[in-house]
Design an enzyme around this catalytic site. Structure first.
Site, mmCIF file in Angstrom:
data_model
loop_
_atom_site.group_PDB
_atom_site.id
_atom_site.type_symbol
_atom_site.label_atom_id
_atom_site.label_comp_id
_atom_site.label_asym_id
_atom_site.label_seq_id
_atom_site.Cartn_x
_atom_site.Cartn_y
_atom_site.Cartn_z
ATOM 1 N N GLY A 12 0.699 -1.240 0.135
ATOM 2 C CA GLY A 12 -0.079 0.075 -0.115
ATOM 3 C C GLY A 12 0.866 1.297 -0.156
ATOM 4 N N LEU A 83 -4.529 -7.137 -7.067
ATOM 5 C CA LEU A 83 -4.109 -8.311 -7.838
ATOM 6 C C LEU A 83 -5.125 -9.243 -8.395
ATOM 7 C CD1 LEU A 83 -0.797 -9.308 -5.888
ATOM 8 C CD2 LEU A 83 -1.072 -7.871 -7.925
ATOM 9 N N LYS A 84 -6.215 -9.009 -8.089
ATOM 10 C CA LYS A 84 -7.501 -9.786 -8.680
ATOM 11 C C LYS A 84 -8.141 -8.959 -9.864
ATOM 12 C CE LYS A 84 -8.323 -12.747 -5.083
ATOM 13 N NZ LYS A 84 -8.350 -14.341 -5.452
ATOM 14 N N LEU A 85 -8.394 -9.877 -10.781
ATOM 15 C CA LEU A 85 -9.226 -9.233 -12.163
ATOM 16 C C LEU A 85 -10.509 -8.723 -11.547
ATOM 17 C CD1 LEU A 85 -8.914 -9.177 -15.362
ATOM 18 C CD2 LEU A 85 -10.384 -10.920 -15.304
ATOM 19 N N ASN A 100 -5.969 2.207 -12.751
ATOM 20 C CA ASN A 100 -5.246 1.478 -12.235
ATOM 21 C C ASN A 100 -3.825 2.123 -12.396
ATOM 22 O OD1 ASN A 100 -4.131 -1.268 -11.151
ATOM 23 N ND2 ASN A 100 -3.528 -1.487 -13.337
ATOM 24 N N HIS A 102 0.168 0.840 -13.030
ATOM 25 C CA HIS A 102 0.857 -0.207 -13.688
ATOM 26 C C HIS A 102 2.214 0.198 -13.685
ATOM 27 C CE1 HIS A 102 1.568 -4.161 -15.649
ATOM 28 N NE2 HIS A 102 2.545 -3.439 -16.364
#
Ligand code: GRF
Length: 215
Positions: A12, A83-85, A100, A102
Site C-alpha cells: 500500500g 491483484l484480482k481481475l 489502475n 501499472h
C-alpha cells in the site's frame, strides 16, 4: 469533494501517497480501502489514517464490490496494487471512473501474470532504456484500458528488477495522486496533456481518447 475508494492487495505505498495527498484543502478524500487480503499492509495504512477498511476475499461476480462501493458513495475507484481481475459488473458500474496504476509503460509489459517483479524483469530482458508507470482506465481485461497518464523513468545499465522497481515506484507515488487530484478538480477523469489537464467540459466522467505522455 471527490470520494475515492481504493482497492489494494499489498503493502500500500501508493495508497499511502494518496492518503498523504487527499487531505486538508485537497478536493479528494479516500473514503474506504478494500482488500482481498485481511493481512494487507494497505489495510493497516488505512486504519492508521482513520479510513474505513473492508475485506472481500473473493470478488465473485463483482456485485458485492459494487454494493460496497455504492454504500461508501464512491465517485472514483483506484486500484493500487490490486491483484484480482476486476469483475465485469464492477467495470460496468464504474465505467470511466476506475483507474489502475501499472509499473511499466503500457501497452508493453502488461497483461495477465505481469505484476510485481515480473514486469521489471521483462523490461530489463527487452533491453528497453526507458520504463515508468502508467495510470489507465480499468476495463474487463488486465492492463488494457485507455491510458490516462505515463511518466518516463530511465533504465540504468546495471539495474536489477529491484532497483528498477524502486525507481519506478518513487514516480508512481507522484503520478497517481496527480491524476486523482486532476480528476477531482475536473469532477471526472481526464486526459493529461503536457503539464496541464485537458478537461472535456462534461460534468460526468468522459472517455479518455488516447495515450499521452505526461512529464
Ligand atoms: C505498484 O508497483 C503498482 O504499480 C502495482 O502494484 C504495486 C503496488 O505497490 N500495480 P504498493 O502496494 O502501492 O506499494
Amino acid at each position: 469533494m471527490m470520494r475515492v475508494a481504493v482497492l489494494a492487495s499489498g503493502g500500500g505505498t501508493n495508497l499511502q501517497a494518496l492518503l498523504d495527498t487527499c487531505q486538508g484543502s485537497a478536493p479528494a478524500r479516500v473514503v474506504v480501502v478494500i482488500s482481498n487480503k485481511a493481512t494487507a499492509g494497505a489495510l493497516e495504512r488505512a486504519r492508521a489514517a482513520g479510513v474505513a477498511t473492508e475485506v472481500l476475499a473473493d470478488p465473485g461476480d463483482g456485485e458485492g464490490i459494487v454494493a460496497l462501493l455504492r454504500s461508501y458513495d464512491a465517485d472514483l475507484v483506484v486500484l493500487a496494487g490490486y491483484l484480482k481481475l476486476v469483475p465485469e459488473a464492477v467495470v460496468k458500474a464504474f465505467e470511466n471512473r476506475m483507474l489502475n496504476i501499472h509499473p511499466a509503460l503500457l501497452p508493453s509489459f502488461g497483461g495477465p501474470g505481469m505484476y510485481g517483479h515480473r514486469v521489471h524483469e521483462a523490461v530489463l530482458a527487452s533491453g528497453a532504456t526507458i520504463s515508468g508507470p502508467t495510470v489507465h482506465m480499468v476495463t474487463a481485461e488486465y492492463d488494457r484500458g485507455p491510458i490516462v497518464a505515463q511518466w518516463p523513468v530511465p533504465v540504468a545499465g546495471d539495474d536489477t528488477p529491484e532497483t528498477l522497481a524502486a525507481r519506478v515506484l518513487e514516480v508512481e507515488h507522484q503520478l497517481l495522486p496527480a491524476v486523482v487530484l486532476a480528476a477531482a478538480r475536473a469532477g471526472h477523469v481526464v486526459r493529461l496533456v503536457g503539464k496541464e489537464a485537458a478537461f472535456g467540459g462534461s460534468a460526468t466522467p468522459g472517455p479518455v481518447a488516447d495515450a499521452t505522455l505526461w512529464v
